[in-house]
Enzyme design. Sequence first.
Site, PDB file in Angstrom:
ATOM      1  N   SER A 120       5.745  -7.785  -4.891  1.00 21.46           N
ATOM      2  CA  SER A 120       7.145  -7.442  -5.324  1.00 21.46           C
ATOM      3  C   SER A 120       7.172  -8.278  -6.791  1.00 21.46           C
ATOM      4  CB  SER A 120       8.243  -8.006  -4.255  1.00 21.46           C
ATOM      5  OG  SER A 120       9.298  -8.041  -4.982  1.00 21.46           O
ATOM      6  N   TYR A 132      11.257 -14.601   0.777  1.00 22.07           N
ATOM      7  CA  TYR A 132      10.747 -13.566   0.365  1.00 22.07           C
ATOM      8  C   TYR A 132       9.933 -13.684  -1.007  1.00 22.07           C
ATOM      9  CZ  TYR A 132      10.614  -8.561  -0.977  1.00 22.07           C
ATOM     10  OH  TYR A 132      10.364  -7.233  -1.356  1.00 22.07           O
ATOM     11  N   LYS A 136       5.832 -13.162  -1.088  1.00 22.52           N
ATOM     12  CA  LYS A 136       5.125 -11.847  -1.980  1.00 22.52           C
ATOM     13  C   LYS A 136       4.382 -12.541  -2.887  1.00 22.52           C
ATOM     14  CE  LYS A 136       6.853  -8.383  -0.248  1.00 22.52           C
ATOM     15  NZ  LYS A 136       6.137  -7.464   0.299  1.00 22.52           N
TER      16      LYS A 136
HETATM   17  N1  NAP Z   1      12.300  -1.556  -1.640  1.00 26.21           N
HETATM   18  C1  NAP Z   1      12.118  -2.383  -2.764  1.00 26.21           C
HETATM   19  O1  NAP Z   1      12.994  -2.298  -3.592  1.00 26.21           O
HETATM   20  C2  NAP Z   1      11.025  -3.187  -2.924  1.00 26.21           C
HETATM   21  C3  NAP Z   1      10.515  -3.909  -4.065  1.00 26.21           C
HETATM   22  C4  NAP Z   1       9.406  -4.497  -4.186  1.00 26.21           C
HETATM   23  C5  NAP Z   1       8.490  -4.423  -2.855  1.00 26.21           C
HETATM   24  N2  NAP Z   1       8.795  -4.142  -1.947  1.00 26.21           N
HETATM   25  C6  NAP Z   1       8.108  -4.069  -0.867  1.00 26.21           C
HETATM   26  O2  NAP Z   1       7.327  -2.800  -0.540  1.00 26.21           O
HETATM   27  C7  NAP Z   1       7.170  -2.966   0.849  1.00 26.21           C
HETATM   28  C8  NAP Z   1       7.628  -1.612   1.486  1.00 26.21           C
HETATM   29  O3  NAP Z   1       9.164  -1.609   1.110  1.00 26.21           O
HETATM   30  P1  NAP Z   1      10.103  -0.255   1.543  1.00 26.21           P
HETATM   31  O4  NAP Z   1      11.427  -0.440   0.864  1.00 26.21           O
HETATM   32  O5  NAP Z   1       9.312   1.018   1.569  1.00 26.21           O
HETATM   33  O6  NAP Z   1      10.352  -0.702   3.144  1.00 26.21           O
HETATM   34  P2  NAP Z   1      11.228   0.004   4.218  1.00 26.21           P
HETATM   35  O7  NAP Z   1      11.666   1.119   3.684  1.00 26.21           O
HETATM   36  O8  NAP Z   1      12.198  -1.255   4.665  1.00 26.21           O
HETATM   37  O9  NAP Z   1      10.051  -0.160   5.507  1.00 26.21           O
HETATM   38  C9  NAP Z   1       9.545  -0.954   5.885  1.00 26.21           C
HETATM   39  C10 NAP Z   1       8.552  -0.626   7.237  1.00 26.21           C
HETATM   40  O10 NAP Z   1       8.252  -1.783   7.529  1.00 26.21           O
HETATM   41  C11 NAP Z   1       7.677  -1.725   8.977  1.00 26.21           C
HETATM   42  N3  NAP Z   1       7.901  -2.823   9.601  1.00 26.21           N
HETATM   43  C12 NAP Z   1       9.000  -3.516   9.858  1.00 26.21           C
HETATM   44  N4  NAP Z   1       8.781  -4.681  10.786  1.00 26.21           N
HETATM   45  C13 NAP Z   1       7.380  -4.472  11.042  1.00 26.21           C
HETATM   46  C14 NAP Z   1       6.486  -5.184  11.906  1.00 26.21           C
HETATM   47  N5  NAP Z   1       7.025  -6.280  12.545  1.00 26.21           N
HETATM   48  N6  NAP Z   1       5.454  -4.734  12.097  1.00 26.21           N
HETATM   49  C15 NAP Z   1       4.904  -3.562  11.321  1.00 26.21           C
HETATM   50  N7  NAP Z   1       5.729  -3.016  10.825  1.00 26.21           N
HETATM   51  C16 NAP Z   1       7.034  -3.386  10.433  1.00 26.21           C
HETATM   52  C17 NAP Z   1       9.055  -0.443   9.566  1.00 26.21           C
HETATM   53  O11 NAP Z   1       8.140   0.482  10.160  1.00 26.21           O
HETATM   54  P3  NAP Z   1       8.312   0.612  11.631  1.00 26.21           P
HETATM   55  O12 NAP Z   1       9.787   0.654  12.039  1.00 26.21           O
HETATM   56  O13 NAP Z   1       7.743   1.961  11.929  1.00 26.21           O
HETATM   57  O14 NAP Z   1       7.473  -0.348  12.254  1.00 26.21           O
HETATM   58  C18 NAP Z   1       9.394   0.100   8.176  1.00 26.21           C
HETATM   59  O15 NAP Z   1       9.134   1.332   8.014  1.00 26.21           O
HETATM   60  C19 NAP Z   1       7.757  -4.137   1.390  1.00 26.21           C
HETATM   61  O16 NAP Z   1       6.765  -4.893   1.468  1.00 26.21           O
HETATM   62  C20 NAP Z   1       8.793  -4.641   0.280  1.00 26.21           C
HETATM   63  O17 NAP Z   1       8.841  -5.997   0.380  1.00 26.21           O
HETATM   64  C21 NAP Z   1      10.085  -3.117  -1.654  1.00 26.21           C
END
Ligand code: NAP
Length: 225
Positions: A120, A132, A136
């Site tokens: 991130s 966080y 990251k």
């Molecule tokens: N969203 C942003 O603005 C942003 C920006 C920069 C970086 N990121 C990074 O990008 C990645 C994806 O973000 P996103 O926004 O797509 O996230 P999201 O929509 O919140 O999805 C996260 C996924 O993580 C899985 N998860 C949660 N707890 C878990 C566990 N204990 N074991 C295995 N899987 C687990 C869940 O799937 P299940 O419920 O099916 O397990 C969920 O679908 C993350 O690492 C986040 O930090 C996001």
Amino acid sequence: MKTYLVVGASGSIGIKTSELIRTNNHRVIKGTSKKIEGNRTDSLYLDLTDYNSITKLNEFGTPLDGIVFAAGYEPKQSIIEMSMEHQNKMIQIHVTGPLNTVKALLKNLKEDAAIVFVSSIAANKGSYDPMYATAKGAVISLSRTLAVELSKHKIRVNCISPGLVEGSPVFNGMTTDFREKHINNTLNKRLAKPDDCAAAINFLLTQEHITGQVIHINGGQYFGA
Ligand SMILES: NC(=O)c1ccc[n+]([C@@H]2O[C@H](COP(=O)([O-])OP(=O)(O)OC[C@H]3O[C@@H](n4cnc5c(N)ncnc54)[C@H](OP(=O)(O)O)[C@@H]3O)[C@@H](O)[C@H]2O)c1
């Protein structure tokens, strides 16, 4: 046809990444921490916070062409509010869980396989949730060190590092003012879309001469106002 495990396949980045992989006629195995009904070969139960769930991967027999770690635990607690439970969960989901998963699945990864992590912009800019940002930052270090270590198995390891992603749970939980602040900090006055992240992940999965790299998907935020 290649086979990729996408951990966090039901998340905003994971959904678009899985769609793109399937569009290219490859197979996706969806890693999920939700209980799986029946005997499904397109899903794999994996809770990154549960070491037993990770060690069970030793029984997983499918050869893999790659793994995408797109699971996440969103920033939630400032230094004042922060609990040990939160700190541990943050590190498990982003760092130790993926590391142990790679260790358990090394036997499944084919020669020329690729691993992609999702860091991130918080790794460089920080976050109101210090754990966080720390996790990251560690994802980038982990990705680069595994690129060196796993090169002896001919496995490539890379990372994407997005800014705020439009339509994600983090974005949806933000006030309009906060979203505007993120948009104004970019040079092109827009946020990353899940499709932008999926395209970069797909590029890193398929581009055979790139390893140990981080692709920043943030509209030039480091240079924005
Ligand atoms: N969203 C942003 O603005 C942003 C920006 C920069 C970086 N990121 C990074 O990008 C990645 C994806 O973000 P996103 O926004 O797509 O996230 P999201 O929509 O919140 O999805 C996260 C996924 O993580 C899985 N998860 C949660 N707890 C878990 C566990 N204990 N074991 C295995 N899987 C687990 C869940 O799937 P299940 O419920 O099916 O397990 C969920 O679908 C993350 O690492 C986040 O930090 C996001």
